[in-house]
Design a protein around this motif. Sequence first.
Motif, PDB file in Angstrom:
ATOM      1  N   ASN A 146      -0.511  -8.057  12.924  1.00  0.00           N
ATOM      2  CA  ASN A 146      -1.404  -8.733  12.289  1.00  0.00           C
ATOM      3  C   ASN A 146      -1.531  -9.508  14.158  1.00  0.00           C
ATOM      4  O   ASN A 146      -1.121  -9.703  14.846  1.00  0.00           O
ATOM      5  CB  ASN A 146      -0.017 -10.217  11.570  1.00  0.00           C
ATOM      6  N   SER A 185      -7.392  -4.554   8.828  1.00  0.00           N
ATOM      7  CA  SER A 185      -7.271  -5.507   7.122  1.00  0.00           C
ATOM      8  C   SER A 185      -8.287  -6.697   7.940  1.00  0.00           C
ATOM      9  O   SER A 185      -7.141  -7.761   8.058  1.00  0.00           O
ATOM     10  CB  SER A 185      -6.808  -5.023   6.213  1.00  0.00           C
ATOM     11  N   TYR A 212      -4.716  -8.346   9.711  1.00  0.00           N
ATOM     12  CA  TYR A 212      -3.085  -7.986   8.909  1.00  0.00           C
ATOM     13  C   TYR A 212      -3.206  -6.534   8.540  1.00  0.00           C
ATOM     14  O   TYR A 212      -4.823  -5.720   8.670  1.00  0.00           O
ATOM     15  CB  TYR A 212      -2.630  -8.783   7.314  1.00  0.00           C
ATOM     16  N   ALA A 213      -1.885  -5.850   9.180  1.00  0.00           N
ATOM     17  CA  ALA A 213      -2.001  -3.964   8.548  1.00  0.00           C
ATOM     18  C   ALA A 213      -3.023  -3.619   9.595  1.00  0.00           C
ATOM     19  O   ALA A 213      -3.771  -2.767   9.446  1.00  0.00           O
ATOM     20  CB  ALA A 213      -2.288  -3.888   7.181  1.00  0.00           C
ATOM     21  N   LEU A 270      -4.704 -16.758  10.559  1.00  0.00           N
ATOM     22  CA  LEU A 270      -4.485 -15.060  10.479  1.00  0.00           C
ATOM     23  C   LEU A 270      -6.269 -14.868  10.354  1.00  0.00           C
ATOM     24  O   LEU A 270      -6.840 -15.323   9.790  1.00  0.00           O
ATOM     25  CB  LEU A 270      -4.120 -14.926   9.012  1.00  0.00           C
ATOM     26  N   GLU A 284      -8.965 -10.598   7.051  1.00  0.00           N
ATOM     27  CA  GLU A 284      -8.149 -11.898   6.053  1.00  0.00           C
ATOM     28  C   GLU A 284      -9.654 -12.096   5.567  1.00  0.00           C
ATOM     29  O   GLU A 284     -10.842 -12.107   6.509  1.00  0.00           O
ATOM     30  CB  GLU A 284      -8.008 -12.783   6.770  1.00  0.00           C
ATOM     31  N   TRP A 314      -1.329 -22.425   7.022  1.00  0.00           N
ATOM     32  CA  TRP A 314       0.283 -22.789   7.795  1.00  0.00           C
ATOM     33  C   TRP A 314       0.409 -24.128   7.752  1.00  0.00           C
ATOM     34  O   TRP A 314      -1.098 -24.957   7.483  1.00  0.00           O
ATOM     35  CB  TRP A 314      -0.490 -22.147   9.612  1.00  0.00           C
ATOM     36  N   ASN A 347       1.387   0.064  11.591  1.00  0.00           N
ATOM     37  CA  ASN A 347       0.502  -0.176  12.155  1.00  0.00           C
ATOM     38  C   ASN A 347       0.665  -2.016  11.313  1.00  0.00           C
ATOM     39  O   ASN A 347      -0.629  -2.529  10.422  1.00  0.00           O
ATOM     40  CB  ASN A 347      -1.010  -0.436  10.908  1.00  0.00           C
ATOM     41  N   TYR A 348       1.836  -2.018  11.237  1.00  0.00           N
ATOM     42  CA  TYR A 348       2.462  -3.256  11.336  1.00  0.00           C
ATOM     43  C   TYR A 348       2.345  -4.109  12.066  1.00  0.00           C
ATOM     44  O   TYR A 348       2.998  -4.615  12.835  1.00  0.00           O
ATOM     45  CB  TYR A 348       4.320  -3.637  11.314  1.00  0.00           C
ATOM     46  N   TYR A 376       5.111  -2.116   3.187  1.00  0.00           N
ATOM     47  CA  TYR A 376       5.020  -3.301   2.827  1.00  0.00           C
ATOM     48  C   TYR A 376       4.392  -3.902   3.878  1.00  0.00           C
ATOM     49  O   TYR A 376       5.006  -4.170   5.126  1.00  0.00           O
ATOM     50  CB  TYR A 376       6.055  -3.664   2.610  1.00  0.00           C
ATOM     51  N   TYR A 377       3.200  -4.773   4.244  1.00  0.00           N
ATOM     52  CA  TYR A 377       2.248  -5.557   4.635  1.00  0.00           C
ATOM     53  C   TYR A 377       2.780  -6.725   4.959  1.00  0.00           C
ATOM     54  O   TYR A 377       2.652  -7.576   3.813  1.00  0.00           O
ATOM     55  CB  TYR A 377       0.872  -4.765   5.155  1.00  0.00           C
ATOM     56  N   TYR A 378       3.882  -7.567   5.670  1.00  0.00           N
ATOM     57  CA  TYR A 378       3.923  -9.003   6.057  1.00  0.00           C
ATOM     58  C   TYR A 378       3.251  -9.946   6.639  1.00  0.00           C
ATOM     59  O   TYR A 378       2.477  -9.395   7.894  1.00  0.00           O
ATOM     60  CB  TYR A 378       5.273 -10.007   5.778  1.00  0.00           C
ATOM     61  N   TYR A 379       2.424 -10.749   6.300  1.00  0.00           N
ATOM     62  CA  TYR A 379       1.315 -11.922   7.413  1.00  0.00           C
ATOM     63  C   TYR A 379       1.704 -13.476   6.751  1.00  0.00           C
ATOM     64  O   TYR A 379       2.068 -13.492   5.796  1.00  0.00           O
ATOM     65  CB  TYR A 379       0.598 -11.042   7.332  1.00  0.00           C
ATOM     66  N   MET A 380       1.419 -13.597   7.721  1.00  0.00           N
ATOM     67  CA  MET A 380       0.983 -15.444   7.373  1.00  0.00           C
ATOM     68  C   MET A 380      -0.164 -16.181   7.451  1.00  0.00           C
ATOM     69  O   MET A 380      -1.034 -16.189   7.967  1.00  0.00           O
ATOM     70  CB  MET A 380       1.929 -16.480   8.917  1.00  0.00           C
ATOM     71  N   ASP A 381      -0.853 -16.950   5.966  1.00  0.00           N
ATOM     72  CA  ASP A 381      -1.910 -16.765   5.278  1.00  0.00           C
ATOM     73  C   ASP A 381      -1.772 -17.920   5.549  1.00  0.00           C
ATOM     74  O   ASP A 381      -3.033 -19.043   5.797  1.00  0.00           O
ATOM     75  CB  ASP A 381      -2.043 -16.171   4.529  1.00  0.00           C
ATOM     76  N   ARG A 438       1.015  -1.214   0.311  1.00  0.00           N
ATOM     77  CA  ARG A 438      -0.088  -0.036   0.216  1.00  0.00           C
ATOM     78  C   ARG A 438       0.671   0.884  -0.073  1.00  0.00           C
ATOM     79  O   ARG A 438       1.356   1.490   0.968  1.00  0.00           O
ATOM     80  CB  ARG A 438      -1.266   0.440   1.417  1.00  0.00           C
ATOM     81  N   TYR A 483      -3.867 -13.799  14.995  1.00  0.00           N
ATOM     82  CA  TYR A 483      -3.915 -15.063  14.733  1.00  0.00           C
ATOM     83  C   TYR A 483      -4.952 -15.418  15.873  1.00  0.00           C
ATOM     84  O   TYR A 483      -5.164 -14.894  17.000  1.00  0.00           O
ATOM     85  CB  TYR A 483      -2.211 -15.957  14.490  1.00  0.00           C
TER      86      TYR A 483
END
Lengths: 124, 108
Positions: free
Chosen positions: B34, B53, B49-50, B46, B55, A114, B31-32, A107-112, A103, B36
């Motif tokens: 997340n 947001s 995120y951010a 998840l 999922e 598993w 805003n980094y 850069y927004y990282y996340y674990m989607d 955005r 779970y």
Amino acid sequence: EVQLVESGGGLVQPGGSLRLSCAASGFSVSSNYMNWVRQTPGKGLEWVSVIYRDGSTYYAESEKGRFSISRDKSKNTLYLQMNSLRAEDTAVYYCARSLVVVRGPDYYYYMDVWGKGTTVTVSS
Amino acid sequence: DIQMTQAPSSLSASVGDRVTITCRASQSISNYLNWYQQKPGKAPKLLIYAASSLESGVPSRFSGSGSGTDFTLTISSLQPEDFATYYCQQSYSTPLFTFGPGTKVDIK
């Protein structure tokens, strides 16, 4: 279906080695950021290592020099080679895919995705 | 290293309750952040995120807010399937992710 399946866990003596595998389906391991995360009752969830799409690798400080992350494109599989194992490495090890959302400059990282995890027990 | 804390460590609630979980970072992470959900014997899932947001596929009763050091996960109306442990995770220091210690939500 997008799926990750870990294997290779087990009982190992202190100082020993173990190689974990994580077989992917539904997407390419080589085209994604792939992580190893472990979970212990005492320390909760702990990020261990990541391999980037370009092959760059990163490790948590306590694992540097002992653990090695790699991947096999032909087998679509992620690996974690663990050497000089200690009792405190006892945990459930998960592999997880990281996605990134961009955005603007962020850069927004996340674990989607598993896997179900594989248990490593380090004990004599 | 960025440290994450969560409050409370556990809570008891009833179906239909509004539940709020707080996560705090040891330094500003914008805003980094997340969130779970993890159920016993299962991998984390998840939710957010951010920071805010949702999922895809996650029910709209889950929402996240916050920026800087303080963040909140809210469940607007707790459902039976929401009894689980919730973790925050910072991605500001990517690739070095850090998780919070978790908040266990159980049945009152």
